[in-house]
Write an enzyme that holds these catalytic residues in place. Structure first.
Site, PDB file in Angstrom:
ATOM      1  N   CYS A  90       0.812  -1.225   0.000  1.00  0.00           N
ATOM      2  CA  CYS A  90       0.000   0.000   0.000  1.00  0.00           C
ATOM      3  C   CYS A  90       0.842   1.270   0.000  1.00  0.00           C
ATOM      4  O   CYS A  90       0.328   2.351  -0.300  1.00  0.00           O
ATOM      5  CB  CYS A  90      -0.935   0.009   1.202  1.00  0.00           C
ATOM      6  SG  CYS A  90      -2.168  -1.297   1.153  1.00  0.00           S
ATOM      7  N   CYS A 214     -12.579  -1.147   0.776  1.00  0.00           N
ATOM      8  CA  CYS A 214     -12.203  -0.716  -0.558  1.00  0.00           C
ATOM      9  C   CYS A 214     -12.424  -1.836  -1.557  1.00  0.00           C
ATOM     10  O   CYS A 214     -11.993  -2.951  -1.312  1.00  0.00           O
ATOM     11  CB  CYS A 214     -10.736  -0.446  -0.528  1.00  0.00           C
ATOM     12  SG  CYS A 214     -10.195   1.034  -0.992  1.00  0.00           S
TER      13      CYS A 214
END
Length: 272
Positions: A90, A214
């Site tokens: 990420c 998400c």
């Protein structure tokens, strides 16, 4: 003993570009090239001026993803630029930007293209196929069945216990994101959402609901970073400045167990 001195020069953002996010079913290189060309167009800078290409690596796209910097440079057309590839899950975008910024500040680059692209499978992200008993990230799926939502649910529960956070607080994040997406043509979802909608969606891993999570998506983003000297030469006087990028490890003692550490001691094979 030497003393490090901060550079007085600056790094500026000359242009940005993006490929819309969604499930398009095309190779990640197409998304990256699209975003890169949009960034170059936004900056008004010719591709031949780019002297550094930093690719954000995607591990789900085979060898081309593992050498993303080279992959994008080749797809855009060899121009003699240096290349680099960054992968930090990420934090890949931050690491790629940091790589480009550092090289500009070191005087090794004037115009850097940072581009990241990804394609994702349907459902939860999972490790690549194969048996990897020394890989802690693989082990947490194999031994615990722990997907990313389960991991972040544990952090959410910890935050609730320590700081009094509520499910309503977490839902506000989705509400805010959805509101911003309404006017963003690149957003995958462009629909307003209320707190009640989030809390009424299915529980995936308590306390996280489906709309807290998400969606895995395909897309790309690109940024053109330039040195202050180059910005001045092309008349770019009010461009956004990249003041700092910071990605660091925890410090000892780190009392919060990270996800892979739940299933392994993270030692080397010889330690056991």
């Amino acid at each position: 003993m030497s003393t490090l001195k901060a550079s007085t020069s600056q790094v500026r953002i000359a242009g940005v570009g993006m490929h819309p996010w969604g499930k398009w079913g095309r190779p990640f290189v197409q998304y990256g090239v699209h975003a890169a060309r949009e960034a170059l167009k936004d900056a008004g800078i010719p591709w031949t001026d780019v002297d550094l290409v930093v690719g954000g690596e995607t591990v789900r796209n085979g060898y081309a993803g593992y050498v993303a910097g080279s992959t994008f440079a080749q797809a855009l057309g060899w121009n003699g630029a240096r290349i680099a590839t960054s992968y930090a899950a990420c934090a890949t975008g931050a690491q790629a930007l940091d790589t480009a910024r550092a090289r500009i500040l070191a005087g090794m680059s004037d115009v850097a293209l940072v581009v990241g692209a990804d394609t994702t499978p349907k459902g939860f992200l999972a490790p690549n196929a194969g048996e990897r008993w020394e890989d802690p990230d693989w082990l947490r799926f194999r031994l615990l069945g722990m997907t990313n939502p389960a991991y972040f649910a544990m952090y959410a529960r910890r935050r609730m216990d320590l700081y009094g956070a509520t499910s309503e607080d977490f839902a506000q994040v989705k509400v805010k994101n959805a509101r911003h997406g309404l006017s963003n043509p690149y957003a995958r979802y462009r629909k307003e959402v209320a707190v009640e909608d989030v809390l009424g969606s299915a529980v995936v891993s308590d306390p996280l609901h489906l709309l807290d999570i998400c969606a895995t998506s395909d897309g790309a983003a690109a940024v053109i970073l330039v040195s202050e000297d180059y910005a001045r030469r092309i008349g770019l006087s009010d461009a956004v400045r990249v003041a700092a990028v910071s990605t660091v490890t925890p410090t000892f003692p780190n009392t919060v167990l990270d996800m892979p550490m739940l299933s392994t001691d993270a030692g080397t094979p010889g330690d056991r």
